[in-house]
Design a protein around this motif. Structure first.
Motif, PDB file in Angstrom:
ATOM      1  N   VAL A 350       0.842  -1.206   0.000  1.00 12.31           N
ATOM      2  CA  VAL A 350       0.000   0.000   0.000  1.00 12.31           C
ATOM      3  C   VAL A 350       0.872   1.249   0.000  1.00 12.31           C
ATOM      4  CG1 VAL A 350      -1.646   1.307   1.401  1.00 12.31           C
ATOM      5  CG2 VAL A 350      -1.938  -1.152   1.105  1.00 12.31           C
ATOM      6  N   GLY A 351       0.463   2.245  -0.765  1.00 10.55           N
ATOM      7  CA  GLY A 351       1.225   3.490  -0.822  1.00 10.55           C
ATOM      8  C   GLY A 351       1.082   4.351   0.407  1.00 10.55           C
ATOM      9  N   GLY A 352      -0.030   4.224   1.132  1.00  9.70           N
ATOM     10  CA  GLY A 352      -0.228   5.019   2.338  1.00  9.70           C
ATOM     11  C   GLY A 352      -1.555   4.705   2.993  1.00  9.70           C
ATOM     12  N   ARG A 412       0.423   3.467  -6.024  1.00  9.53           N
ATOM     13  CA  ARG A 412      -0.018   2.285  -5.289  1.00  9.53           C
ATOM     14  C   ARG A 412      -1.361   2.536  -4.587  1.00  9.53           C
ATOM     15  NH1 ARG A 412       4.819   0.080  -1.718  1.00  9.53           N
ATOM     16  NH2 ARG A 412       5.094   2.270  -1.118  1.00  9.53           N
ATOM     17  N   PRO A 413      -2.034   1.477  -4.157  1.00  9.45           N
ATOM     18  CA  PRO A 413      -3.332   1.630  -3.484  1.00  9.45           C
ATOM     19  C   PRO A 413      -3.215   2.409  -2.179  1.00  9.45           C
ATOM     20  CG  PRO A 413      -2.987  -0.641  -4.190  1.00  9.45           C
ATOM     21  CD  PRO A 413      -1.671   0.065  -4.348  1.00  9.45           C
ATOM     22  N   ILE A 414      -4.352   2.884  -1.720  1.00 13.33           N
ATOM     23  CA  ILE A 414      -4.453   3.620  -0.457  1.00 13.33           C
ATOM     24  C   ILE A 414      -5.526   2.951   0.391  1.00 13.33           C
ATOM     25  CG2 ILE A 414      -5.098   5.829   0.610  1.00 13.33           C
ATOM     26  CD1 ILE A 414      -4.116   7.190  -1.995  1.00 13.33           C
ATOM     27  N   PRO A 432      -5.202   3.066  -7.888  1.00 14.01           N
ATOM     28  CA  PRO A 432      -4.933   3.994  -8.987  1.00 14.01           C
ATOM     29  C   PRO A 432      -5.509   3.494 -10.288  1.00 14.01           C
ATOM     30  CG  PRO A 432      -2.951   2.792  -8.375  1.00 14.01           C
ATOM     31  CD  PRO A 432      -3.979   2.455  -7.352  1.00 14.01           C
ATOM     32  N   ASN A 433      -6.064   4.384 -11.068  1.00 15.35           N
ATOM     33  CA  ASN A 433      -6.658   4.034 -12.359  1.00 15.35           C
ATOM     34  C   ASN A 433      -5.593   4.160 -13.443  1.00 15.35           C
ATOM     35  OD1 ASN A 433      -8.825   3.319 -14.066  1.00 15.35           O
ATOM     36  ND2 ASN A 433      -9.049   5.462 -14.686  1.00 15.35           N
ATOM     37  N   ASP A 434      -4.612   3.285 -13.407  1.00 19.11           N
ATOM     38  CA  ASP A 434      -3.497   3.349 -14.347  1.00 19.11           C
ATOM     39  C   ASP A 434      -3.767   2.457 -15.563  1.00 19.11           C
ATOM     40  OD1 ASP A 434      -2.147   5.054 -12.675  1.00 19.11           O
ATOM     41  OD2 ASP A 434      -1.195   3.410 -11.571  1.00 19.11           O
TER      42      ASP A 434
END
Length: 434
Positions: A350-352, A412-414, A432-434
């Motif tokens: 997870v990014g945060g 990354r996801p949160i 994220p909608n990448d």
């Protein structure tokens, strides 16, 4: 023919093995397996959050969705879980084809978060000044709670002005005009006036008349409640674009003389705003997709913090800081574990974490408990104090700002998690909608 929703390996005795493995994940690897008819909640073997995590783990491992919906009127026992699992996986798949096709034919629109912003009170006071105002020894908030400064509203600032400032900036970030809004969903724990905060924002932002205005509660959980409501409106097709706003001005409610500094001195003033859109209605790949939300209420902790008005204009505050701290750490870790299980996203990737922050010391303890770096929790309370319903919003905005500086493939996801008096709790995630 095998049921595609239930792998053959999970039939008969394998179902029991799966259930027992998921149970031990919640109760401990050395826990003994209770009898099939023992109610796990009544016996105190699992609490309500662990029960939810237990069911989500089974859903993830088995591929069976909404297992818990069939258990609402039944005892929380292993026997009932096994029966529900059996009923969710009929041996003859043709019997379930019609219902499955009907479910697959309706795909709710996904909600995208495309813009965010935060506005805090413009008076940034050193915590020592707040210590003195509340009659506490200078340095107490810094040393005991980890709060270095607090954001207080200046003259002319209030919930409406802060929320409007955040909303206008979030709309600019999302390239969203006021006339595009279908709903405004607002939350505040300190705004008690009429018209409500959402109605006042409706007028201040000059949106069209047929844009709905809705206020939701939840105090520190309010932001997650508001996001979940907005997601539902978009998913049902009732809206394409929604503004979610939070705002609290504690400095005019939790004042010296009305509450003790150990409680009132923790809180600052601020607002946050987010623009949500239907993924089907936007062409850009920018933004974050909202995942599922999970909510509950652990009433056994309700007495840890209670605030009510008195006839003389004062506030009656019951605040057991030690009990609340223990409950917050335990419950928040359980929420994040449940989000991890429900989403299938390991917490290490997870990014945060945009979470409730009673104070910075508890955030550090939560990070340690979860086995993640404290740097993954944006330091909101350290510099602004506990912003109530806007704390999660301020943390989420900071994480989104940091992600926007990264290449899309590295975002990354949160994870989201918060608590409210009661003890209400909730969590969710964004990808994220990448």
């Amino acid at each position: 023919m095998n049921n595609p929703r239930f792998p053959p390996a999970l039939k008969t005795n394998s179902r029991r093995s799966l259930v027992e493995a998921c149970f031990r994940r919640e109760a401990g690897s050395e826990a003994s397996i209770p009898g099939d008819h023992v109610d796990l909640l009544e016996a105190g073997i699992l609490d309500s959050m662990a029960w939810v995590s237990f069911l989500r783990a089974i859903e993830t491992a088995s591929g069976v969705s909404d297992l818990g919906s069939g258990l609402n009127e039944r005892s929380a026992s292993l026997g009932e879980v096994l029966a529900a699992l059996q009923n969710s996986a009929p041996e003859d798949p043709s019997a379930d084809d019609t219902g499955l096709i009907r479910k697959l034919s309706f795909s709710p629109a996904q909600a995208m978060l495309t813009g965010s912003s935060v506005a805090t009170g413009s008076r940034l006071l050193p915590s020592e000044e707040v210590d003195r105002a509340f009659g506490m020894p200078p340095g107490k908030l810094r040393s005991r709670a980890g709060i270095e400064s607090l954001a207080y509203a200046a003259e002319g600032e209030n919930e409406l002005t802060l929320a409007a400032a955040a909303a206008q900036e979030a709309s600019r970030a999302a390239s969203c005009g006021a006339q595009e809004l279908d709903w405004i969903v607002a939350t505040s724990e300190t705004h008690h006036d009429y018209p409500s905060l959402s109605a006042q924002l409706h007028s201040r932002l000059l949106v069209r008349e047929n844009c709905g205005a809705l206020d939701v509660g939840g105090a520190c959980l309010g932001m997650l409640n508001a996001l979940a409501v907005a997601q539902s409106l978009i998913g049902s097709g009732q809206a394409q674009t929604i503004l979610v706003a939070t705002a609290d001005v504690h400095s005019r409610t939790l004042t010296p003389g009305r509450v003790a500094g150990e409680f009132g001195g923790l809180f600052g003033d601020g607002a946050s705003a987010f623009v949500l859109r239907s993924a089907a209605g936007i062409g850009s790949s920018e933004g974050y997709r909202l995942g599922d939300f999970l909510f509950g209420c652990a009433g056994q902790y309700a007495a840890a913090v209670q605030v009510s008005g008195e006839k003389n204009g004062g506030l009656a505050v019951q605040f057991d800081g030690e009990a609340l701290s223990r409950a917050a750490i335990t419950r928040m870790e359980k929420i994040l574990t449940a989000v991890e299980l429900r989403s299938g996203i390991p917490r290490g990737s997870v990014g945060g974490f945009a979470t409730h922050q009673p104070n910075p010391r508890l955030v550090a303890l939560l990070a340690k408990q979860c086995g993640v770096s404290p740097d993954t929790f944006p330091p909101v309370a350290q510099f602004y104090g506990n912003l109530g319903s806007s704390t999660c919003g301020a943390a989420l905005n900071e994480l989104l700002r940091s992600a926007a500086k990264q290449p899309r493939g590295l975002r990354r996801p949160i994870f989201l998690a918060s608590l409210g008096p009661g003890l209400l709790f909730g969590g969710g995630w964004l990808t994220p909608n990448d």
